[in-house]
Design a protein around this motif. Structure first.
Motif, PDB file in Angstrom:
ATOM      1  N   LEU A 186       8.193  -1.434  -6.243  1.00  0.00           N
ATOM      2  CA  LEU A 186       7.832  -2.704  -6.878  1.00  0.00           C
ATOM      3  C   LEU A 186       7.199  -3.662  -5.871  1.00  0.00           C
ATOM      4  O   LEU A 186       6.262  -4.401  -6.207  1.00  0.00           O
ATOM      5  N   THR A 187       7.699  -3.666  -4.627  1.00  0.00           N
ATOM      6  CA  THR A 187       7.114  -4.526  -3.595  1.00  0.00           C
ATOM      7  C   THR A 187       5.690  -4.096  -3.268  1.00  0.00           C
ATOM      8  O   THR A 187       4.786  -4.920  -3.139  1.00  0.00           O
ATOM      9  N   LEU A 188       5.479  -2.772  -3.146  1.00  0.00           N
ATOM     10  CA  LEU A 188       4.129  -2.261  -2.882  1.00  0.00           C
ATOM     11  C   LEU A 188       3.176  -2.630  -4.014  1.00  0.00           C
ATOM     12  O   LEU A 188       2.058  -3.111  -3.774  1.00  0.00           O
ATOM     13  N   ALA A 189       3.615  -2.419  -5.252  1.00  0.00           N
ATOM     14  CA  ALA A 189       2.748  -2.691  -6.403  1.00  0.00           C
ATOM     15  C   ALA A 189       2.462  -4.182  -6.545  1.00  0.00           C
ATOM     16  O   ALA A 189       1.312  -4.588  -6.764  1.00  0.00           O
ATOM     17  N   ALA A 190       3.511  -5.017  -6.404  1.00  0.00           N
ATOM     18  CA  ALA A 190       3.332  -6.462  -6.583  1.00  0.00           C
ATOM     19  C   ALA A 190       2.479  -7.054  -5.474  1.00  0.00           C
ATOM     20  O   ALA A 190       1.582  -7.871  -5.736  1.00  0.00           O
ATOM     21  N   SER A 191       2.725  -6.650  -4.223  1.00  0.00           N
ATOM     22  CA  SER A 191       1.975  -7.216  -3.103  1.00  0.00           C
ATOM     23  C   SER A 191       0.504  -6.809  -3.174  1.00  0.00           C
ATOM     24  O   SER A 191      -0.390  -7.634  -2.967  1.00  0.00           O
ATOM     25  N   PHE A 192       0.242  -5.545  -3.508  1.00  0.00           N
ATOM     26  CA  PHE A 192      -1.152  -5.091  -3.577  1.00  0.00           C
ATOM     27  C   PHE A 192      -1.855  -5.676  -4.799  1.00  0.00           C
ATOM     28  O   PHE A 192      -3.047  -6.009  -4.734  1.00  0.00           O
ATOM     29  N   GLY A 193      -1.125  -5.791  -5.908  1.00  0.00           N
ATOM     30  CA  GLY A 193      -1.712  -6.393  -7.099  1.00  0.00           C
ATOM     31  C   GLY A 193      -2.098  -7.850  -6.868  1.00  0.00           C
ATOM     32  O   GLY A 193      -3.209  -8.276  -7.229  1.00  0.00           O
ATOM     33  N   CYS A 194      -1.199  -8.623  -6.251  1.00  0.00           N
ATOM     34  CA  CYS A 194      -1.492 -10.034  -5.950  1.00  0.00           C
ATOM     35  C   CYS A 194      -2.608 -10.150  -4.914  1.00  0.00           C
ATOM     36  O   CYS A 194      -3.456 -11.050  -4.997  1.00  0.00           O
ATOM     37  N   TYR A 195      -2.609  -9.239  -3.946  1.00  0.00           N
ATOM     38  CA  TYR A 195      -3.675  -9.215  -2.938  1.00  0.00           C
ATOM     39  C   TYR A 195      -5.032  -8.991  -3.614  1.00  0.00           C
ATOM     40  O   TYR A 195      -6.008  -9.690  -3.317  1.00  0.00           O
ATOM     41  N   GLY A 196      -5.076  -8.032  -4.541  1.00  0.00           N
ATOM     42  CA  GLY A 196      -6.327  -7.763  -5.250  1.00  0.00           C
ATOM     43  C   GLY A 196      -6.781  -8.953  -6.079  1.00  0.00           C
ATOM     44  O   GLY A 196      -7.978  -9.247  -6.168  1.00  0.00           O
ATOM     45  N   LEU A 197      -5.812  -9.671  -6.676  1.00  0.00           N
ATOM     46  CA  LEU A 197      -6.138 -10.847  -7.477  1.00  0.00           C
ATOM     47  C   LEU A 197      -6.781 -11.939  -6.623  1.00  0.00           C
ATOM     48  O   LEU A 197      -7.783 -12.551  -7.008  1.00  0.00           O
ATOM     49  N   ILE A 198      -6.218 -12.167  -5.432  1.00  0.00           N
ATOM     50  CA  ILE A 198      -6.768 -13.189  -4.532  1.00  0.00           C
ATOM     51  C   ILE A 198      -8.140 -12.763  -4.018  1.00  0.00           C
ATOM     52  O   ILE A 198      -9.083 -13.560  -3.964  1.00  0.00           O
ATOM     53  N   LYS A 199      -8.271 -11.484  -3.653  1.00  0.00           N
ATOM     54  CA  LYS A 199      -9.553 -10.993  -3.142  1.00  0.00           C
ATOM     55  C   LYS A 199     -10.655 -11.102  -4.182  1.00  0.00           C
ATOM     56  O   LYS A 199     -11.823 -11.318  -3.850  1.00  0.00           O
TER      57      LYS A 199
END
Length: 317
Positions: free
Chosen positions: A160-173
């Motif tokens: 969940l940490t991997l998915a949430a962190s990468f998902g939020c990272y993609g949103l900001i990018k």
């Protein structure tokens, strides 16, 4: 499609770049396992520092530093990059910790459910409408997480940490417009000072493994920057050439390989209940992919009709 030298089309070249990037990411667990006995934070700090140096060298060769002026004139963009750097640092650190704690299977789960997390972020943050099949995929994914929670005895927090962190990272990018090399340089540069401070403290406390294990270990730590940058640049080459649906399907290559590495190479357990949970995740991804293909085809028809009309109008003129 315009043919390139050697007869390979631009799109096929893009698929080759994308497949290579995802295959490299899929075998990342083997690479990071070789960096033991270094702890996760030491590996992360070296990954950050050597990424900065490698990409800086690349940008120097390309003579491409103009983006720094735009960044310095845009405080809001700098703030977004700092947040993106924090999120990718959390993602990298969690991944390294999980791999070296014999939880490669859970990292694969994290990257399998990332597309579902991105859909949820699109609905909750971007106020996008959830299509019926997307809703079904998210529901099946939530059921899978519940089953895996029962199997693990706790929430699969690494996944969940991997998915949430990468998902939020993609949103900001998505809200910023920095090319991959420039983006990686700035994000790594933001993390470089704390990384350097940590490594300095580790050396003072005589806890560093860098230069203490073997020459091969030292070289592999240095090359972690190259290992970080190369797949990202290959992915950028694919993103410019391959349709989004194609990229969406390619993204499953990495977690499939990670799952294979965890189960077949490192013999991590896969009991029946866990396998059932993964089967539901795969079902959710099939629904998600089918919906993406249908949506792409539906959107393509009006575009083709419009192009045909414009061509006819030009011919009449």
């Amino acid at each position: 499609m315009c043919p390139y030298r050697g007869g390979m089309s631009d799109e096929r070249r893009g698929y080759l770049y994308g497949l290579t990037a995802y295959v490299l990411w899929g075998f990342f667990p083997i690479y990071f396992k070789t960096l033991r006995p270094a702890p996760a934070l030491e590996i992360l700090a070296h990954r950050v520092l050597w990424s900065v140096l490698f990409v800086a060298l690349l940008l120097a060769v390309m003579r491409n530093w103009r983006f720094l002026g735009r960044l310095l004139r845009t405080p809001r963009l700098l703030g977004g990059i700092a947040l993106a750097a924090l999120l990718i640092g959390i993602n990298w650190g969690t991944y390294i910790y999980a791999v070296n704690s014999s939880r490669v299977v859970e990292t694969a789960l994290g990257y399998f459910i990332t597309p579902l997390v991105i859909v949820l972020l699109g609905v909750t943050v971007m106020r996008e409408r959830l299509r019926p099949l997307q809703g079904a995929a998210v529901g099946v994914g939530a059921l899978a997480v519940a089953i895996l929670t029962f199997d693990y005895g706790h929430l699969p927090y690494v996944a969940l940490t991997l998915a949430a962190s990468f998902g939020c990272y993609g949103l900001i990018k998505k809200r910023m417009s920095l090319p991959p090399a420039e983006g990686l340089f700035v994000e790594s540069a933001v993390l470089a000072l704390p990384a350097l401070a940590f490594l300095t403290w580790l050396n003072i406390e005589h806890g560093a493994t860098f230069g203490q294990v073997s020459a091969v270990h030292t070289v592999l730590m240095v090359l972690s920057g190259v290992a970080t940058a190369v797949p990202l640049l290959l992915f950028a080459g694919a993103a410019n050439r391959v349709p989004m649906v194609g990229l969406g399907i390619l993204q499953y290559v990495a977690p499939i390989l990670q799952l294979g590495v965890g189960v077949l190479l490192y013999h991590e357990p896969m009991p029946p209940v866990r396998l059932a949970g993964f089967a539901l995740v795969w079902l959710a991804l099939i629904i998600f992919t089918v919906d993406g293909i249908r949506s792409a085809r539906k959107n393509r028809k009006p575009a083709l009709q419009k192009a045909s009309q414009e061509t006819g109008q030009k011919a009449e003129a």
